[in-house]
Design a protein around this motif. Structure first.
Motif, PDB file in Angstrom:
ATOM      1  N   LEU A 154       0.827  -1.206   0.000  1.00  0.00           N
ATOM      2  CA  LEU A 154       0.000   0.000   0.000  1.00  0.00           C
ATOM      3  C   LEU A 154       0.867   1.266   0.000  1.00  0.00           C
ATOM      4  N   TYR A 155       2.079   1.138  -0.535  1.00  0.00           N
ATOM      5  CA  TYR A 155       2.995   2.277  -0.536  1.00  0.00           C
ATOM      6  C   TYR A 155       2.343   3.520  -1.149  1.00  0.00           C
ATOM      7  N   TYR A 156       2.423   4.624  -0.417  1.00  0.00           N
ATOM      8  CA  TYR A 156       1.936   5.933  -0.844  1.00  0.00           C
ATOM      9  C   TYR A 156       0.418   6.002  -1.018  1.00  0.00           C
ATOM     10  N   LEU A 193      -1.177 -12.415   6.926  1.00  0.00           N
ATOM     11  CA  LEU A 193      -0.236 -11.467   6.343  1.00  0.00           C
ATOM     12  C   LEU A 193       1.198 -11.765   6.754  1.00  0.00           C
ATOM     13  N   MET A 194       2.070 -11.880   5.752  1.00  0.00           N
ATOM     14  CA  MET A 194       3.489 -12.131   5.993  1.00  0.00           C
ATOM     15  C   MET A 194       4.355 -11.014   5.412  1.00  0.00           C
ATOM     16  N   SER A 195       3.748 -10.128   4.633  1.00  0.00           N
ATOM     17  CA  SER A 195       4.472  -8.997   4.056  1.00  0.00           C
ATOM     18  C   SER A 195       3.502  -7.833   3.872  1.00  0.00           C
ATOM     19  N   LEU A 196       3.871  -6.674   4.405  1.00  0.00           N
ATOM     20  CA  LEU A 196       3.004  -5.499   4.319  1.00  0.00           C
ATOM     21  C   LEU A 196       3.856  -4.248   4.168  1.00  0.00           C
ATOM     22  N   ASN A 197       3.543  -3.449   3.149  1.00  0.00           N
ATOM     23  CA  ASN A 197       4.220  -2.174   2.929  1.00  0.00           C
ATOM     24  C   ASN A 197       3.201  -1.050   3.102  1.00  0.00           C
ATOM     25  N   ILE A 198       3.348  -0.292   4.176  1.00  0.00           N
ATOM     26  CA  ILE A 198       2.481   0.873   4.417  1.00  0.00           C
ATOM     27  C   ILE A 198       3.331   2.139   4.495  1.00  0.00           C
ATOM     28  N   SER A 199       4.483   2.097   3.830  1.00  0.00           N
ATOM     29  CA  SER A 199       5.354   3.264   3.802  1.00  0.00           C
ATOM     30  C   SER A 199       4.639   4.448   3.160  1.00  0.00           C
TER      31      SER A 199
END
Length: 259
Positions: A154-156, A193-199
């Protein structure tokens, strides 16, 4: 109405790819190319056309109506002009889809994304990097319908708030409920969930992200595993990594036994 295929269309190139995978990154594919691909490769399982932005979303919708066995689809940088129709068609036709990359889809919105969530229940990995119009509604739809989800980018996506994080925490609860109800099968992933991008999801707060980490211990902020990316959102040190907590417990056990 789609334009008829001409003699110069690449149908002869696609005909031998009856099943398996096709990789055409950064290749100029026209609408006619996708029509030819749809007719010639109906058993296609993997398709990577990332960076190919010369075809319309109508052609992509048409492709999905023929290639219904797709499991891996990379559309990074492809879906631009009016993506909702294409994504709704993919959600309706490609129920076996497990991995989907919609990265850099600046026009991808909740209408198309929620349709995908409703139709693609077996989705394991979804990349929405740079899909700036996505809101909580899309993530909530994923949490309610895609219970096998293990990787989410979910980057950006700066419209994402704590509501989305708390919705994701319920995936594990729902999986456990299905297991007790006898619905769950042995090949489903119990780890969630094993990988999450919330940057760069700047609207998120520490309690919501912490709750998510508590639900999914496979999410780590340590440099070695880095399966939870929160840069530009929260300080990595603000979320105690499961590795550090486990090491702390082990030290306490050793200290206790020593006495």
């Amino acid at each position: 109405m789609r334009a008829p295929l001409s003699k110069c269309e690449p149908a002869h190139f696609f005909n031998f790819i009856k099943e398996g995978s096709l990789f055409q990154q950064s290749f100029k594919l026209s609408d006619r190319s996708l029509y030819a691909l749809a007719h010639g490769c109906q058993k296609l399982i993997k398709l990577n056309i990332s960076g190919c932005s010369s075809f319309s979303d109508n052609a992509l919708a048409y492709l999905s109506s023929y290639c219904k066995q797709l499991k891996v689809l990379n559309l990074c940088g492809c879906v631009k002009a009016a993506p909702d129709r294409a994504l709704k068609a993919i959600g309706y036709n490609c129920s076996q889809l497990q991995s989907l990359n919609l990265g850099l889809g600046e026009e991808v919105g909740d209408d198309g994304e929620t349709s995908l969530a409703y139709g693609c229940h077996d989705l394991h990995a979804l990349d929405l990097c740079g899909c700036v119009l996505i809101t909580d509604e899309s993530v909530i739809a994923l949490a309610n319908n895609c219970l096998h989800l293990t990787s989410l980018d979910l980057y950006y996506c700066r419209n994402i708030t704590d509501r989305a994080m708390y919705a994701l925490t319920h995936i594990r609860v729902k999986n456990r409920n299905q297991m007790w109800d006898g619905v769950k099968t042995g090949d489903e992933d119990e780890d969630g969930l094993m990988s999450l991008n919330i940057s760069q999801c700047t609207a998120l707060t520490l309690p919501a992200v912490q709750a998510l980490c508590d639900s999914f211990p496979a999410l780590h902020t340590c440099p070695g595993r880095h399966s939870l990316i929160i840069s530009g959102c929260l300080k990595p040190t603000s979320i105690p990594c499961a590795c550090a907590l486990q090491a702390h417990h082990e030290v306490n056990k050793l200290t206790h036994h020593a006495y």
